[in-house]
Enzyme design. Structure first.
Site, short mmCIF file in Angstrom:
data_model
loop_
_atom_site.label_atom_id
_atom_site.label_comp_id
_atom_site.label_asym_id
_atom_site.label_seq_id
_atom_site.Cartn_x
_atom_site.Cartn_y
_atom_site.Cartn_z
N ASP A 188 45.64 34.29 33.80
CA ASP A 188 46.68 34.55 34.78
C ASP A 188 48.07 34.33 34.16
O ASP A 188 48.23 34.48 32.95
CB ASP A 188 46.46 33.64 36.01
N ASP A 197 49.22 17.80 42.31
CA ASP A 197 47.88 18.11 42.79
C ASP A 197 46.96 18.63 41.69
O ASP A 197 45.79 18.94 41.96
CB ASP A 197 47.94 19.14 43.92
N HIS A 218 51.95 32.55 40.05
CA HIS A 218 50.67 33.11 40.50
C HIS A 218 49.49 32.31 39.97
O HIS A 218 48.56 31.97 40.71
CB HIS A 218 50.60 34.57 40.04
N LEU A 229 43.30 18.59 43.60
CA LEU A 229 42.62 17.33 43.83
C LEU A 229 42.46 17.03 45.32
O LEU A 229 43.37 17.25 46.12
CB LEU A 229 43.39 16.19 43.16
N ASN A 232 43.63 12.68 47.36
CA ASN A 232 44.59 11.98 46.50
C ASN A 232 45.90 11.71 47.23
O ASN A 232 46.91 11.36 46.61
CB ASN A 232 44.85 12.76 45.21
N ASN A 314 45.00 45.22 46.43
CA ASN A 314 45.85 45.13 47.62
C ASN A 314 46.42 46.47 48.07
O ASN A 314 47.39 46.49 48.81
CB ASN A 314 47.03 44.19 47.34
N TYR A 328 33.60 46.92 37.77
CA TYR A 328 32.61 46.95 36.69
C TYR A 328 31.29 46.36 37.15
O TYR A 328 31.26 45.41 37.95
CB TYR A 328 33.11 46.17 35.46
N SER A 386 44.12 38.28 45.48
CA SER A 386 44.29 37.22 44.48
C SER A 386 43.95 35.85 45.04
O SER A 386 43.47 34.97 44.32
CB SER A 386 45.74 37.17 43.98
#
Length: 446
Positions: A188, A197, A218, A229, A232, A314, A328, A386
């Site tokens: 990405d 986090d 992104h 996490l 936490n 999208n 695929y 995404s």
């Protein structure tokens, strides 16, 4: 309070008029057999004398590309010695010829030998040119490089939804396994590994040659959906307690205002996922053109036990195109639903869809520093296939932890088999809109 389903990172504007491929790039694959007789067992020294080793059957099509189309460069995509070549003093024709030799002599795998990336002036890449080069006996194939773009959409006030997606997939009811032993790969825009986090997660981050910063956000958003996490006292919870291997495959600067994957980084990262020991691969990217080079890499991933999860796309309101890599064989393609559990307005449909997951207004992590391409920081709700895809990638990691002997095909089949049938499926077991239904983590882990 505003909401948005308008894709921000959907199909870039210029691809609508200029095609679905990266301008000026071609994959040229040379037959291994054309080079092996001249290579021997010695390691390449990367000097000018080695350029003379290139057989005429291979040199001639390269010369044709230089004479007729102004060939700029050749990169041996899967050469284990590509960095030595980059540091060498070779220039021009000599560099191009030795690059082709290295694509075979130093290939990381016999299956990937001879694959090179040729860069030319965009206007010179024509069907006639490609046909002429591919006709050379030493050339196995020539193909355009498909464009791959991000598949997230616009942001909203994060307080309007919190984490409705976890409720939708029955995360709270599920008997979740500790998946620390399972590594999820994310290809990405990078990751803010210091995010509160994310900072205590085991993250292997490859951004070689690029800034470590996730300038777009992104990749950080996707990674948070998978693995932020839990318990936490900070921010949000990810789907799975897992480890991450992240490759930054997007450049630090846009090309003509749009961010496309860096072809060489992307292809090398797909191959590197296997060696990194990842069991799951999240790909929140897509594009409308296919590639036999890319498809070869996905076959390798499947054979090596990697469960590949990819976004459907999208562009439903722009013709609902088939997008790759989701289309695929062997890839689990994920569509998006909104809070009503109806298809998100942007989410593509098709015969290759596997299942759906929450993708509208999904709250997750963002880099703690803004950039010229990112106004929001810390947390935000974004929409897109995404965002749906990492819900499924996290679920795949939990199933892999619970059933360590299962193959990638087993995991994908199980996630589809345990998906929840939605009312709009009208009692059928599969539709081109919802696939096998909505990801159901409670059932998948029961």
């Amino acid at each position: 309070m505003t909401t948005s389903n308008q894709p921000t990172f959907g199909r870039p504007a210029h691809t609508k008029t200029k095609g679905d491929h990266i301008p000026g790039q071609m994959i040229v694959r040379v037959h291994r057999g054309a080079l092996e007789p001249v290579l021997g067992a010695a390691r390449l020294r990367f000097d000018r004398t080695e350029a003379n080793l290139l057989p005429e059957s291979v040199a001639e099509p390269l010369d044709y590309l230089r004479r007729s189309a102004g060939l700029k460069s050749i990169v041996p995509v899967f050469s284990s010695q590509h960095q030595r070549l980059a540091r060498s003093d070779l220039k021009g024709v000599a560099r191009q010829r030795v690059a082709v030799l290295s694509s075979v002599s130093d290939s990381e795998s016999e299956e990937l030998a001879g694959i090179t990336l040729a860069t030319l002036p965009a206007k010179e890449v024509t069907p006639g040119l490609m046909k002429k080069v591919e006709a050379a006996p030493a050339i196995e194939y020539v193909e355009l490089v498909p464009a791959r773009w991000l598949l997230a959409a616009g942001s909203v006030d994060p307080l309007c939804n919190l984490q409705w997606g976890l409720r939708a997939i029955r995360w709270f009811q599920a008997k979740r396994t500790n998946a620390d032993a399972v590594r999820v790969a994310v290809l990405d825009t990078g990751i803010d590994a210091a995010h509160p986090d994310l900072k205590k997660i085991d993250i292997d981050y490859d951004h070689t040659g690029l800034s470590a910063r996730d300038l777009i956000g992104h990749g950080t958003h996707v990674s948070g959906i998978i693995a932020a996490l839990t318990n936490n006292s900070v921010g949000i919870s990810g789907v799975a307690k897992t480890t991450l291997a992240v490759w930054k495959i997007f450049p630090d600067e846009p090309d003509g205002g749009d961010f496309f994957v860096d072809t060489v980084r992307y292809l090398r990262a797909l191959n590197a996922v296997i060696g990194a020991g990842a069991k799951v691969l999240n790909l929140s990217i897509g594009g409308t053109a296919s590639s036999q080079t890319e498809e070869l890499l996905f076959r390798r991933l499947e054979r090596n036990g990697v469960t590949v999860v990819a976004a459907m796309g999208n562009e439903y309101e722009e013709g609902d195109p088939t997008e790759y890599p989701g289309a695929y064989d062997g890839v689990l393609a994920v569509g998006s639903v909104a809070e009503t559990l109806a298809r998100s307005a942007f989410s593509n449909t098709g015969n290759h869809i596997g299942l759906v997951a929450p993708g509208s207004n999904i709250l997750s992590t963002l880099p703690t520093r803004g950039s010229p391409y990112l106004d929001e920081t810390d947390y935000a709700s974004w929409s897109g296939t995404s965002m749906a895809t990492p819900h499924v990638a996290g679920a795949a990691a939990l199933v892999a932890a619970q059933e360590p002997t299962w193959t990638a095909a087993d995991i994908k089949k199980h996630l589809r088999k345990t998906a929840r049938r939605l009312p709009r499926m009208r009692g059928t077991s599969w539709t081109k809109t919802y696939g096998s239904g909505l990801l159901d983590l409670e059932k998948a882990l029961s």
